[in-house]
Write a protein that holds these residues in place. Structure first.
Motif, PDB file in Angstrom:
ATOM      1  N   UNK A   1       0.843  -1.177   0.000  1.00 18.16           N
ATOM      2  CA  UNK A   1       0.000   0.000   0.000  1.00 18.16           C
ATOM      3  C   UNK A   1       0.889   1.240   0.000  1.00 18.16           C
ATOM      4  N   UNK A   2       0.620   2.154  -0.916  1.00 17.86           N
ATOM      5  CA  UNK A   2       1.348   3.415  -0.975  1.00 17.86           C
ATOM      6  C   UNK A   2       0.500   4.483  -0.296  1.00 17.86           C
ATOM      7  N   UNK A   3       1.126   5.218   0.622  1.00 15.02           N
ATOM      8  CA  UNK A   3       0.456   6.265   1.379  1.00 15.02           C
ATOM      9  C   UNK A   3       1.145   7.593   1.084  1.00 15.02           C
ATOM     10  N   UNK A   4       0.349   8.586   0.733  1.00 14.38           N
ATOM     11  CA  UNK A   4       0.847   9.952   0.597  1.00 14.38           C
ATOM     12  C   UNK A   4       0.459  10.698   1.857  1.00 14.38           C
ATOM     13  N   UNK A   5       1.452  11.207   2.581  1.00 14.73           N
ATOM     14  CA  UNK A   5       1.218  11.964   3.806  1.00 14.73           C
ATOM     15  C   UNK A   5       1.465  13.437   3.497  1.00 14.73           C
ATOM     16  N   UNK A   6       0.499  14.293   3.885  1.00 13.37           N
ATOM     17  CA  UNK A   6       0.653  15.731   3.697  1.00 13.37           C
ATOM     18  C   UNK A   6       0.385  16.441   5.017  1.00 13.37           C
ATOM     19  N   UNK A   7       1.006  17.622   5.192  1.00 10.53           N
ATOM     20  CA  UNK A   7       0.800  18.379   6.426  1.00 10.53           C
ATOM     21  C   UNK A   7       1.315  19.801   6.289  1.00 10.53           C
ATOM     22  N   UNK A   8       0.581  20.721   6.877  1.00 10.92           N
ATOM     23  CA  UNK A   8       1.023  22.062   7.257  1.00 10.92           C
ATOM     24  C   UNK A   8       1.384  23.043   6.154  1.00 10.92           C
ATOM     25  N   UNK A   9       1.534  22.637   4.926  1.00  6.77           N
ATOM     26  CA  UNK A   9       1.989  23.550   3.874  1.00  6.77           C
ATOM     27  C   UNK A   9       0.909  23.682   2.806  1.00  6.77           C
ATOM     28  N   UNK A  10       0.191  24.793   2.817  1.00  4.17           N
ATOM     29  CA  UNK A  10      -0.894  25.022   1.851  1.00  4.17           C
ATOM     30  C   UNK A  10      -0.381  25.027   0.409  1.00  4.17           C
ATOM     31  N   UNK A  11       0.909  25.186   0.211  1.00  6.29           N
ATOM     32  CA  UNK A  11       1.493  25.171  -1.137  1.00  6.29           C
ATOM     33  C   UNK A  11       1.916  23.764  -1.560  1.00  6.29           C
ATOM     34  N   UNK A  12       1.517  22.755  -0.822  1.00  6.87           N
ATOM     35  CA  UNK A  12       1.938  21.373  -1.092  1.00  6.87           C
ATOM     36  C   UNK A  12       1.607  20.957  -2.522  1.00  6.87           C
ATOM     37  N   UNK A  13       0.528  21.466  -3.085  1.00  7.62           N
ATOM     38  CA  UNK A  13       0.134  21.072  -4.442  1.00  7.62           C
ATOM     39  C   UNK A  13       1.155  21.514  -5.484  1.00  7.62           C
ATOM     40  N   UNK A  14       1.896  22.594  -5.201  1.00  7.06           N
ATOM     41  CA  UNK A  14       2.918  23.079  -6.141  1.00  7.06           C
ATOM     42  C   UNK A  14       4.063  22.096  -6.312  1.00  7.06           C
ATOM     43  N   UNK A  15       4.372  21.334  -5.264  1.00  6.04           N
ATOM     44  CA  UNK A  15       5.508  20.415  -5.285  1.00  6.04           C
ATOM     45  C   UNK A  15       5.103  18.950  -5.399  1.00  6.04           C
ATOM     46  N   UNK A  16       3.814  18.675  -5.411  1.00  6.77           N
ATOM     47  CA  UNK A  16       3.336  17.302  -5.380  1.00  6.77           C
ATOM     48  C   UNK A  16       3.421  16.656  -6.757  1.00  6.77           C
ATOM     49  N   UNK A  17       4.230  15.595  -6.873  1.00  6.38           N
ATOM     50  CA  UNK A  17       4.289  14.899  -8.162  1.00  6.38           C
ATOM     51  C   UNK A  17       2.991  14.132  -8.396  1.00  6.38           C
ATOM     52  N   UNK A  18       2.745  13.752  -9.602  1.00  5.92           N
ATOM     53  CA  UNK A  18       1.532  13.023  -9.931  1.00  5.92           C
ATOM     54  C   UNK A  18       1.639  11.535  -9.686  1.00  5.92           C
ATOM     55  N   UNK A  19       2.461  11.111  -8.745  1.00  9.29           N
ATOM     56  CA  UNK A  19       2.643   9.691  -8.445  1.00  9.29           C
ATOM     57  C   UNK A  19       1.390   9.127  -7.784  1.00  9.29           C
TER      58      UNK A  19
END
Length: 179
Positions: A1-19
């Motif tokens: 199972x692959x888990x993407x964990x995100x937190x605290x940075x509203x700009x996370x979408x700018x750096x998020x790869x399409x994996x």
């Protein structure tokens, strides 16, 4: 199972790869819109979240599962969590005294992955202010229940430590994990 964990940075979408990821986990301080867009980008079939100390009091939309004091199973892996940070100011949402967290977690069941906004005490704490230090109850929970992972945000660090056999991972922005 692959888990993407995100937190605290509203700009996370700018750096998020399409994996691709099977599950998206948010450790808090992100808007519902950011969480949903991140889940859509990675194709996550489940979205598991806790709220942070900067989040609103509103409930998550139906597609987001709130882990606060709940246990959710995904493909045989159990997730549970606790929202918020310690009460560092007199008013605000998702703020708790250390004793409140101790009482809330005293009978919380064992999970494989514990998701908190805050860290355990003494783990990834920031010494530069009086806001970013952890909950002692998380340390007690790890010692008694031994989750495989404890994921957290709040401290604005990307760090990994092992405490009482539990791998504690602090996330600021995003991180992919394979379980």
């Amino acid at each position: 199972m692959v888990v993407l964990v995100i937190a605290d940075d509203e700009c996370v979408l700018n750096d998020l790869p399409g994996e691709p990821a099977d599950v998206l986990v948010s450790c808090g301080d992100l808007s519902d819109t950011v969480i949903l867009k991140a889940a859509e980008r990675c194709g996550a079939r489940r979205i598991l979240c806790v709220k942070g100390n900067h989040d609103t009091a509103s409930v998550f939309p139906p597609s987001i599962e709130d882990l606060h004091l709940k246990v959710v199973e995904v493909d045989g892996v159990t997730f549970g969590g606790f929202r918020g940070a310690w009460r560092y100011k007199p008013r605000g949402y998702h703020l708790f005294d250390q004793s409140e967290v101790e009482l809330a977690l005293i009978d919380f069941p064992k999970v494989d992955v514990f998701v908190g906004h805050n860290s355990p005490a003494g783990v990834h704490d920031r010494d530069d202010d009086d806001v970013h230090f952890g909950f002692r109850a998380f340390n007690r929970y790890m010692k008694l229940n031994g989750p495989r992972l404890l994921l957290h945000g709040h401290q604005h660090v990307n760090a990994e430590s092992v405490v009482d056999g539990t791998t504690v991972i602090g996330v600021y922005g995003h991180r992919f994990l394979t379980l």
